[in-house]
Design a protein around this motif. Structure first.
Motif, PDB file in Angstrom:
ATOM      1  N   GLN A  29      24.963 -25.737  17.284  1.00  0.00           N
ATOM      2  CA  GLN A  29      24.749 -24.750  18.320  1.00  0.00           C
ATOM      3  C   GLN A  29      23.400 -24.082  18.092  1.00  0.00           C
ATOM      4  O   GLN A  29      22.943 -23.969  16.959  1.00  0.00           O
ATOM      5  N   PHE A  30      22.782 -23.640  19.158  1.00  0.00           N
ATOM      6  CA  PHE A  30      21.524 -22.932  18.980  1.00  0.00           C
ATOM      7  C   PHE A  30      21.816 -21.486  18.578  1.00  0.00           C
ATOM      8  O   PHE A  30      22.926 -20.985  18.737  1.00  0.00           O
ATOM      9  N   ALA A  36      25.849 -14.805  19.858  1.00  0.00           N
ATOM     10  CA  ALA A  36      26.780 -14.295  20.877  1.00  0.00           C
ATOM     11  C   ALA A  36      28.217 -14.377  20.393  1.00  0.00           C
ATOM     12  O   ALA A  36      28.993 -13.423  20.574  1.00  0.00           O
ATOM     13  N   ARG A  37      28.588 -15.479  19.750  1.00  0.00           N
ATOM     14  CA  ARG A  37      29.960 -15.616  19.259  1.00  0.00           C
ATOM     15  C   ARG A  37      30.237 -14.682  18.087  1.00  0.00           C
ATOM     16  O   ARG A  37      31.332 -14.133  17.973  1.00  0.00           O
ATOM     17  N   ILE A  38      29.254 -14.493  17.228  1.00  0.00           N
ATOM     18  CA  ILE A  38      29.439 -13.570  16.105  1.00  0.00           C
ATOM     19  C   ILE A  38      29.557 -12.140  16.620  1.00  0.00           C
ATOM     20  O   ILE A  38      30.397 -11.366  16.146  1.00  0.00           O
ATOM     21  N   SER A  39      28.745 -11.771  17.595  1.00  0.00           N
ATOM     22  CA  SER A  39      28.835 -10.428  18.181  1.00  0.00           C
ATOM     23  C   SER A  39      30.192 -10.215  18.843  1.00  0.00           C
ATOM     24  O   SER A  39      30.784  -9.141  18.727  1.00  0.00           O
ATOM     25  N   LEU A  81      34.124 -11.206  -0.094  1.00  0.00           N
ATOM     26  CA  LEU A  81      33.074 -10.890   0.865  1.00  0.00           C
ATOM     27  C   LEU A  81      31.903 -11.834   0.601  1.00  0.00           C
ATOM     28  O   LEU A  81      31.553 -12.089  -0.549  1.00  0.00           O
ATOM     29  N   ARG A  82      31.290 -12.313   1.658  1.00  0.00           N
ATOM     30  CA  ARG A  82      30.192 -13.259   1.524  1.00  0.00           C
ATOM     31  C   ARG A  82      29.108 -12.879   2.523  1.00  0.00           C
ATOM     32  O   ARG A  82      29.404 -12.568   3.677  1.00  0.00           O
ATOM     33  N   ILE A  83      27.861 -12.911   2.096  1.00  0.00           N
ATOM     34  CA  ILE A  83      26.747 -12.657   3.001  1.00  0.00           C
ATOM     35  C   ILE A  83      26.327 -13.992   3.607  1.00  0.00           C
ATOM     36  O   ILE A  83      26.048 -14.952   2.891  1.00  0.00           O
ATOM     37  N   VAL A  84      26.319 -14.032   4.934  1.00  0.00           N
ATOM     38  CA  VAL A  84      26.027 -15.262   5.662  1.00  0.00           C
ATOM     39  C   VAL A  84      24.714 -15.085   6.405  1.00  0.00           C
ATOM     40  O   VAL A  84      24.527 -14.104   7.118  1.00  0.00           O
ATOM     41  N   ASP A  85      23.820 -16.039   6.230  1.00  0.00           N
ATOM     42  CA  ASP A  85      22.554 -16.055   6.942  1.00  0.00           C
ATOM     43  C   ASP A  85      22.682 -16.979   8.151  1.00  0.00           C
ATOM     44  O   ASP A  85      23.289 -18.047   8.058  1.00  0.00           O
ATOM     45  N   ILE A  86      22.113 -16.591   9.278  1.00  0.00           N
ATOM     46  CA  ILE A  86      22.269 -17.373  10.500  1.00  0.00           C
ATOM     47  C   ILE A  86      21.601 -18.741  10.387  1.00  0.00           C
ATOM     48  O   ILE A  86      22.015 -19.698  11.044  1.00  0.00           O
ATOM     49  N   ASP A  87      20.582 -18.872   9.543  1.00  0.00           N
ATOM     50  CA  ASP A  87      19.905 -20.161   9.378  1.00  0.00           C
ATOM     51  C   ASP A  87      20.770 -21.170   8.635  1.00  0.00           C
ATOM     52  O   ASP A  87      20.516 -22.369   8.705  1.00  0.00           O
ATOM     53  N   PHE A  90      25.808 -23.969  10.994  1.00  0.00           N
ATOM     54  CA  PHE A  90      25.711 -25.127  11.879  1.00  0.00           C
ATOM     55  C   PHE A  90      26.353 -24.830  13.237  1.00  0.00           C
ATOM     56  O   PHE A  90      25.788 -25.096  14.272  1.00  0.00           O
ATOM     57  N   ARG A  91      27.566 -24.263  13.196  1.00  0.00           N
ATOM     58  CA  ARG A  91      28.254 -23.859  14.439  1.00  0.00           C
ATOM     59  C   ARG A  91      29.325 -22.834  14.129  1.00  0.00           C
ATOM     60  O   ARG A  91      29.807 -22.746  13.000  1.00  0.00           O
ATOM     61  N   VAL A  92      29.705 -22.062  15.149  1.00  0.00           N
ATOM     62  CA  VAL A  92      30.731 -21.029  15.046  1.00  0.00           C
ATOM     63  C   VAL A  92      31.768 -21.291  16.112  1.00  0.00           C
ATOM     64  O   VAL A  92      31.429 -21.505  17.273  1.00  0.00           O
TER      65      VAL A  92
END
Length: 94
Positions: A29-30, A36-39, A81-87, A90-92
């Protein structure tokens, strides 16, 4: 009667054998769609499935937004808890 059977067979065939590109996990996904899905998941407290670039998966809730491209993901057990970077995503999927 035959018209009814043919339409039901066509529906069953399309359900079983047609590809739905939204459900295929070989396409990434771009970043706009991921954000948008995370928000949406933050606002509605939904559980999400995150697939990372290396092929690993994580199910949990986004509990906090650290910066524009970084989020805190709480594990499904609510212990890790895990810190996730958007880069790295791959997909949500919601």
């Amino acid at each position: 009667m035959t018209n009814f059977l043919t339409t039901q067979l066509k529906k069953a065939y399309h359900y079983l054998f047609e590809y739905n590109t939204d459900k295929l996990s070989i396409y990434s996904q771009f970043n706009g769609k991921i954000l948008a899905r995370i928000s949406y998941a933050i606002l509605h407290k939904n559980f999400i499935l995150i697939t990372f670039q290396d092929g690993s998966h994580e199910i949990g809730q986004i509990s906090k937004r650290i910066s524009i491209g970084r989020f805190v993901l709480r594990d499904i057990d609510k212990k890790i808890l895990r810190i996730v970077d958007i880069d790295d995503i791959f997909r949500v999927d919601l």
